[in-house]
Structures are given as structure tokens and as C-alpha cells.
Design a protein around this motif. Structure first.
Motif, mmCIF file in Angstrom:
data_model
loop_
_atom_site.group_PDB
_atom_site.id
_atom_site.type_symbol
_atom_site.label_atom_id
_atom_site.label_comp_id
_atom_site.label_asym_id
_atom_site.label_seq_id
_atom_site.Cartn_x
_atom_site.Cartn_y
_atom_site.Cartn_z
ATOM 1 N N CYS A 265 0.804 -1.149 0.031
ATOM 2 C CA CYS A 265 0.027 -0.224 0.165
ATOM 3 C C CYS A 265 0.961 1.180 0.039
ATOM 4 O O CYS A 265 0.514 2.289 -0.736
ATOM 5 N N GLY A 266 2.149 1.188 0.671
ATOM 6 C CA GLY A 266 2.993 2.340 0.681
ATOM 7 C C GLY A 266 3.476 2.799 -0.519
ATOM 8 O O GLY A 266 3.399 3.847 -1.122
ATOM 9 N N ALA A 267 3.991 1.607 -1.461
ATOM 10 C CA ALA A 267 4.480 1.848 -2.854
ATOM 11 C C ALA A 267 3.410 2.386 -3.621
ATOM 12 O O ALA A 267 3.632 3.199 -4.545
ATOM 13 N N ILE A 268 1.976 2.008 -3.691
ATOM 14 C CA ILE A 268 0.992 2.347 -4.519
ATOM 15 C C ILE A 268 0.609 3.907 -4.042
ATOM 16 O O ILE A 268 0.636 4.820 -4.817
ATOM 17 N N SER A 269 0.896 4.209 -2.596
ATOM 18 C CA SER A 269 0.419 5.499 -2.441
ATOM 19 C C SER A 269 1.608 6.514 -2.585
ATOM 20 O O SER A 269 1.221 7.600 -3.351
ATOM 21 N N LEU A 270 2.769 6.230 -2.823
ATOM 22 C CA LEU A 270 4.100 6.853 -3.192
ATOM 23 C C LEU A 270 3.744 7.215 -4.827
ATOM 24 O O LEU A 270 4.038 8.462 -5.134
ATOM 25 N N TYR A 271 3.135 6.041 -5.375
ATOM 26 C CA TYR A 271 3.132 6.087 -6.773
ATOM 27 C C TYR A 271 2.052 7.178 -7.245
ATOM 28 O O TYR A 271 2.265 8.145 -8.229
ATOM 29 N N MET A 272 1.032 7.250 -6.530
ATOM 30 C CA MET A 272 -0.036 8.057 -6.827
ATOM 31 C C MET A 272 0.026 9.389 -6.450
ATOM 32 O O MET A 272 -0.469 10.356 -7.126
ATOM 33 N N LYS B 254 2.209 10.723 -9.442
ATOM 34 C CA LYS B 254 1.224 10.775 -10.496
ATOM 35 C C LYS B 254 0.106 12.345 -10.339
ATOM 36 O O LYS B 254 -0.239 12.659 -11.355
ATOM 37 N N SER B 255 -0.358 12.397 -8.927
ATOM 38 C CA SER B 255 -1.089 13.662 -8.787
ATOM 39 C C SER B 255 -0.714 15.023 -9.059
ATOM 40 O O SER B 255 -1.351 15.719 -9.603
ATOM 41 N N LYS B 256 0.631 14.969 -8.590
ATOM 42 C CA LYS B 256 1.518 16.368 -8.849
ATOM 43 C C LYS B 256 1.679 16.541 -10.274
ATOM 44 O O LYS B 256 1.519 17.359 -10.762
ATOM 45 N N ALA B 257 1.837 15.379 -11.181
ATOM 46 C CA ALA B 257 2.511 15.499 -12.663
ATOM 47 C C ALA B 257 1.214 15.866 -13.374
ATOM 48 O O ALA B 257 1.239 16.589 -14.411
ATOM 49 N N LEU B 258 -0.144 15.227 -13.185
ATOM 50 C CA LEU B 258 -1.251 15.428 -13.822
ATOM 51 C C LEU B 258 -2.169 16.442 -13.506
ATOM 52 O O LEU B 258 -3.202 16.877 -14.309
#
Length: 268
Positions: free
Chosen positions: A91-98, A101-105
């Protein structure tokens, strides 16, 4: 607690797949079918996701309270610890990925996904800490508390988690029904319009600003009379350009409509 955490993660995966589909669907141009764009889909999806998570938290809370009343339940720590460690890492890895992505998009949908997975990470961490505490007291005088650790953790996690989806649901639902944008954006545009109203000696001006997903919808109506300086179509377009240039610093896609009328009934 493991059931609650696992169910939360499972629902998160399903909702993330829904978000991915909606995000891709929104990226497709379809002006004939959606002449005003698809940005309304974003707050609708976020509202649905938040409501589902809030209902799940409430259901788990009621179940945990019933378990406490009935005397709790016994814990098997071995597999529980392994599950918790894997869950925290995943969950930590997915949270970091999101988050990246949220900052980029600059997408509210992806931002909501980050919040959802961050909550899941925090939940899994709480599960792990709770089980470690359970192991620590299992051979002490406090061993009688072990049956209550699991339901009490579920109560605490449910109460902590339910606040965030309710808050997100309220904010997203406001966008669905086109409540005005936040005060900072609204006041910024309102001051600009009033300055133009005074400059061109308009009789009045009506400003409407609402945020829908990643789009800012702005409608401005100027009411003029015989004393107004603005008379020609070119001057009207110049005012539109002036407003458009002045709000470029606001970091949203904008739907800007600037109208001029001599009769206030067409502006309200």
C-alpha cells in the motif's frame, strides 16, 4: 481487523480501476456528445468512491462494537504479522506512486486515489503496530486484553478513516451541484471584474465562478448604459482578452464566458 484492512484494500483496487477507466474516458475528445466537456465525471466518481468507503468504515465499526460486547476474539499472530508487513509495503508503494502522478497530472481524481491509498497504508501500519503490541503483552499480566485488541483497533481505524471520505464526499458533491469556487479564487476574479466595471463605467456586473473537477467555469455579465465607454465589438473582445490574461495564474482549465447586455434581466 485483517478483514477490514483486506476489504479496504480490495475495494481500493476496484475503485482505482474505475478511476483509471474514467480518466482515460475523459481524455477522449467527444464534443458532439459532450459539448460542455466531461469534467463533471471527476467529482461524480470521487463522490461515489468516498461514499462507498464511508459506508464500509461504518459497517466495520458496528461489527467491531458488537465483537467487544460479545467478549472480543482470539488472535493468531504469526500469519497476521506477515500479512501486515506485506500490506504496509504494498500500500505504501502504491500511495507513493499516486502522489507522484497527482502532482504530474494535476488531477483531482488521482489526488483522491492518493488519499485513499495513504489511508490504506496508515490502516495497515496500525494493524501491524496493534499485533506487535498483542505479542508483547501475550505473556504478561495484561494477556486478558488480547481478545479485545483486534476489535478495538477496528473501532479506532474506522473512526479515523471515516472522517476523510466524508469530507471528500462533501467537497466533491459541492462540485457536482456547482457550488461557487473557493473564496481565494472567487475573490480574485470578483476584484478583477469590479476593476473593469469601474474602468469602463458599466452600470453593474454579475460574476459566477464554480470549480468542476479540474475545470474552472467562469461566467461574467457586464451591464452597460449610455455612459459606458465600451461600444464596439472589438472593445468587447479586448475586455475578454484582458480578463483571460489576468487569470492565467489560476492553475485550472478554464471555461470563460464574458457577456455584455443593456438589460440586467439577461445577466441574472
Amino acid at each position: 481487523m485483517i478483514i477490514f484492512d483486506g476489504l479496504y484494500s480490495f475495494i481500493s483496487v476496484i475503485l482505482s480501476m474505475l478511476s483509471l477507466y474514467i480518466n482515460n474516458y475523459m481524455a477522449k475528445r467527444d464534443f458532439e456528445k459532450f459539448p460542455f466537456g466531461k469534467h463533471i465525471l471527476e467529482p461524480i466518481v470521487i463522490s461515489i468512491k468516498s461514499l462507498i468507503i464511508a459506508i464500509m468504515c461504518l459497517y466495520s465499526l458496528v461489527g467491531a462494537v458488537k465483537s467487544i460486547i460479545s467478549g472480543g476474539n482470539n488472535l493468531e499472530f504469526g500469519l497476521a504479522i506477515i500479512y501486515s508487513i506485506v500490506s504496509v509495503i504494498g500500500c505504501g508503494a502504491i500511495s507513493l506512486y499516486m502522489k507522484v502522478k497527482s502532482k504530474a497530472l494535476s488531477s483531482e481524481l488521482i489526488k483522491a486515489e492518493f488519499t485513499q491509498w495513504f489511508m490504506d497504508t496508515a490502516l495497515s501500519t496500525a494493524v501491524l503496530v496493534g499485533f506487535i503490541i498483542g505479542i508483547a503483552i501475550s505473556n504478561t499480566k495484561l494477556n486478558f486484553l488480547n481478545p479485545y485488541i483486534d476489535p478495538f483497533m477496528t473501532v479506532a481505524a474506522s473512526l479515523l478513516c471515516i472522517r476523510i471520505p466524508i469530507k471528500i464526499f462533501i467537497e466533491s458533491f459541492k462540485e457536482v451541484i456547482c457550488v461557487k469556487a473557493n473564496d481565494e479564487i472567487n475573490d480574485d476574479i470578483y476584484v478583477l471584474v469590479k476593476e473593469i466595471e469601474e474602468e469602463y463605467k458599466f452600470e453593474d456586473s454579475i460574476t459566477r465562478v464554480s470549480k468542476v473537477g479540474r475545470e474552472l467555469r467562469i461566467e461574467i455579465d457586464f451591464v452597460y448604459n449610455k455612459d459606458s465607454k465600451l461600444k464596439t465589438l472589438d472593445q468587447m473582445d479586448n475586455v475578454r482578452e484582458e480578463i483571460n490574461d489576468a487569470i492565467k495564474h489560476i492553475d485550472y482549465k478554464k471555461w470563460l464566458n464574458v457577456s455584455f447586455t443593456g438589460n440586467k434581466k439577461w445577466a441574472i
